[in-house]
Design a protein around this motif. Structure first.
Motif, PDB file in Angstrom:
ATOM      1  N   LEU A 401       0.823  -1.171  -0.099  1.00 59.60           N
ATOM      2  CA  LEU A 401      -0.019  -0.067  -0.007  1.00 59.60           C
ATOM      3  C   LEU A 401       0.926   1.280  -0.004  1.00 59.60           C
ATOM      4  CD1 LEU A 401      -2.972  -0.980   2.668  1.00 59.60           C
ATOM      5  CD2 LEU A 401      -2.840  -1.029  -0.026  1.00 59.60           C
ATOM      6  N   LEU A 402       1.999   1.177   0.135  1.00 55.78           N
ATOM      7  CA  LEU A 402       2.978   2.327   0.454  1.00 55.78           C
ATOM      8  C   LEU A 402       4.111   2.375  -0.883  1.00 55.78           C
ATOM      9  CD1 LEU A 402       4.063   2.028   4.332  1.00 55.78           C
ATOM     10  CD2 LEU A 402       2.243   3.674   3.072  1.00 55.78           C
ATOM     11  N   ILE A 408       8.913   8.672  -4.207  1.00 54.12           N
ATOM     12  CA  ILE A 408       9.302  10.092  -3.547  1.00 54.12           C
ATOM     13  C   ILE A 408      10.516   9.939  -2.840  1.00 54.12           C
ATOM     14  CG2 ILE A 408       8.092   9.820  -1.287  1.00 54.12           C
ATOM     15  CD1 ILE A 408       7.001  12.420  -2.013  1.00 54.12           C
ATOM     16  N   GLY A 409      10.798   8.882  -2.011  1.00 51.44           N
ATOM     17  CA  GLY A 409      12.134   8.665  -1.753  1.00 51.44           C
ATOM     18  C   GLY A 409      13.325   8.718  -2.883  1.00 51.44           C
ATOM     19  N   ARG A 465       2.470  11.176   3.825  1.00 52.17           N
ATOM     20  CA  ARG A 465       3.167  10.438   4.555  1.00 52.17           C
ATOM     21  C   ARG A 465       4.727  10.532   4.486  1.00 52.17           C
ATOM     22  NH1 ARG A 465      -0.185   5.568   1.419  1.00 52.17           N
ATOM     23  NH2 ARG A 465      -1.470   5.213   2.511  1.00 52.17           N
ATOM     24  N   PHE A 466       5.206  11.160   3.536  1.00 56.06           N
ATOM     25  CA  PHE A 466       6.785  11.431   3.327  1.00 56.06           C
ATOM     26  C   PHE A 466       6.924  12.637   4.269  1.00 56.06           C
ATOM     27  CE2 PHE A 466       9.857  14.030   0.790  1.00 56.06           C
ATOM     28  CZ  PHE A 466      10.870  12.764   1.015  1.00 56.06           C
ATOM     29  N   VAL A 472      10.332  12.367  11.332  1.00 57.29           N
ATOM     30  CA  VAL A 472      10.891  11.221  12.400  1.00 57.29           C
ATOM     31  C   VAL A 472      12.300  11.395  12.316  1.00 57.29           C
ATOM     32  CG1 VAL A 472      11.056   8.791  12.833  1.00 57.29           C
ATOM     33  CG2 VAL A 472       8.788   9.818  12.418  1.00 57.29           C
ATOM     34  N   GLY A 473      12.756  11.451  10.768  1.00 59.74           N
ATOM     35  CA  GLY A 473      14.116  11.499  10.751  1.00 59.74           C
ATOM     36  C   GLY A 473      14.821  12.724  11.344  1.00 59.74           C
TER      37      GLY A 473
END
Length: 501
Positions: A401-402, A408-409, A465-466, A472-473
């Motif tokens: 699903l991701l 995008i990464g 989501r990105f 978080v990073g």
């Protein structure tokens, strides 16, 4: 040495090259241009060649998906030239992370390394998941009744992804060269199957199926506002498919087919004569993949109408053959997909560990993770740890699903590498470069802008989501990485070994 104690402190090219000689964190240089080209082809020619073109034709662009592939391949070629220049100048592990550290500083390097982890971790898990699905399909096509899910107490585990990840984790821990040889065999087999399917498919092509080449735009039924391209979302447009926006959205989707070439750059520290082998390997592999993808797309859109593909639950090259009555092709394609996914997974597992390895060696992640095996000269413990994480995600979750998160990464890494080329040329014109991007700085800037443009054609939900992943990073960098950075300790004259085992 680091240039300052700020978050934009840079690690010099000389320091990066010297870190590659650390006897406890040293990789063996034994990969040739052939090995690197095969890696690029291996990771790009996977299940996507049998499905992504059909999916993009059915749901986004119709026959004009051919243009989507051309656009994606041009953007990729521009960015890959930038990778080739960096990798031939700075042939150490880490790819875009290492290049950004030398050109734009530590914080930017951390962000891009964090993005690369996202890309390769999710890509490896998604591919392993798909391998299990296609294994089940292959069992059905050949009449083999074997359950692909095991019940461990209250948890259902798909054993296929776990097994294939375990096999290639073991091979990679033993040695990169051995893995490259195995990968070469699988890649040659799957390219042969792909060529066979293309030739067979041409006999079923009907020119009428290419009309209209660019289907008129129409509303996308059932799609929410967050499931359309970010540009359309920001402009307040209703979700749609086909037309010009469909071609652009298709290009952003099929870019997934080209993610493998930044992975090749992560092996720069293991390449023999990197100034020559890396540019040849990366660019040669890209040329082969582009031709194969465009030919497959011409076949699939010519065999059946895009509307018939859209009526299928999961459009693929197999769907096209079934619709024209050539059911025999299903078995051949199922074998091709399994073989294709096998080699894709191996290269992604390799790339993931090399990025984490480089970040660990610089202290941005725990330094103990970057120790190499004295016997195999690979980061064996890290490779096993990464394999366990990928296997757990693939075996226990709906990670597919991701899938757009992978794109995008990748594209974010391409953007920074492209902009980094003219920056490093200005700061260090004295460096020996085995390959130079022509017409710099214009071409690298065009490459970066083109990648941003493709990113804007990914869905708004993917961007949300990105943003969470980046947040978080940033927290991890602030809490741990900034204080443990080798470059920061060197600039403060703090012994690295005293606090970083």
């Amino acid at each position: 040495m680091a240039t300052s104690t700020s978050i934009f402190r840079r690690k010099s090219v000389e320091d990066s090259l010297a870190s590659a000689e650390d006897p406890d964190r040293h990789l063996k240089r034994n990969l040739t241009a052939w090995d690197l080209a095969i890696m690029g082809v291996a990771v790009a020619v996977g299940a996507g060649i049998f499905s992504v073109g059909a999916t993009a034709a059915a749901n986004y662009a119709g026959p004009a998906v051919i243009l989507s592939f051309v656009i994606a391949s041009i953007v990729c070629a521009l960015a890959i030239m930038c990778y080739a220049e960096f990798a031939s100048t700075l042939p150490v592990a880490g790819s875009a992370y290492t290049f950004s550290y030398a050109s734009m500083g530590e914080f930017v390097a951390w962000i891009i390394g964090w993005d690369l982890i996202l890309e390769m971790l999710l890509a490896a898990a998604v591919i392993a998941k798909f391998w299990g699905v296609y294994l089940s399909d292959a069992f059905g096509l050949f009449g083999i009744d074997v359950p692909t899910t095991l019940a461990l107490g209250p948890v259902d585990v798909e054993w296929g992804p776990v097994v294939i990840v375990a096999v290639f984790t073991t091979l990679l821990a033993i040695g990169t060269k051995l893995s490259a040889r195995v990968n070469s065999v699988f890649t040659i087999i799957k390219v042969g199957i792909t060529v066979f399917v293309i030739v067979a498919g041409f006999f079923y092509v009907n020119a009428a199926n290419y009309t209209p080449f660019v289907p008129p735009s129409q509303p996308a039924e059932g799609a929410t506002s967050l499931e359309q391209p970010l540009t359309a979302f920001l402009l307040g447009m209703d979700p749609s498919m086909y037309g010009v926006m469909g071609i652009l959205s298709g290009a952003a989707l099929v870019f997934f087919a080209f993610i493998g070439f930044d992975v090749v750059a992560t092996t720069a520290e293991e390449a023999h004569d990197p100034q020559r082998t890396i540019p040849r390997g990366i660019l040669g592999g890209l040329a082969v993949v582009t031709v194969l993808y465009i030919l497959v797309t011409i076949v699939v859109t010519g065999m059946v109408s895009y509307t018939d593909l859209a009526a299928s639950d999961s459009p693929s090259l197999t769907t096209a053959f079934v619709l024209v009555g050539a059911d025999w092709a299903g078995r051949i394609i199922s074998v091709g997909i399994l073989v294709g996914l096998t080699s894709v997974l191996m290269v992604l597992l390799l790339g993931l560990t090399r990025v984490v390895f480089a970040m660990s060696r610089d202290g941005l992640l725990p330094r103990g993770m970057s120790r190499t095996s004295p016997r195999f000269r690979t980061p064996a413990r890290l490779q096993i740890g990464a394999g366990v994480v990928v296997a757990l995600i693939a075996g226990l979750s709906d990670v597919e699903l991701l899938e757009e998160m992978i794109n995008i990464g990748t594209l974010s890494a391409f953007v920074l590498v492209s902009f980094g080329v003219p920056i490093l040329r200005k700061r260090r014109p004295d460096l020996a470069r085995g390959f130079k991007v022509p017409w710099s700085p214009a071409l690298p800037i065009i490459a970066g802008v083109a990648c941003i443009w493709l990113m804007l054609n990914l869905t708004a939900l993917t961007w949300v989501r990105f943003a969470v992943w980046l947040l978080v990073g940033i927290v991890i960098y602030a809490v741990y990485s900034y204080r443990h950075s080798v470059a920061g300790r060197e600039s403060s004259d703090v012994p690295v070994t005293s606090a970083t085992p």
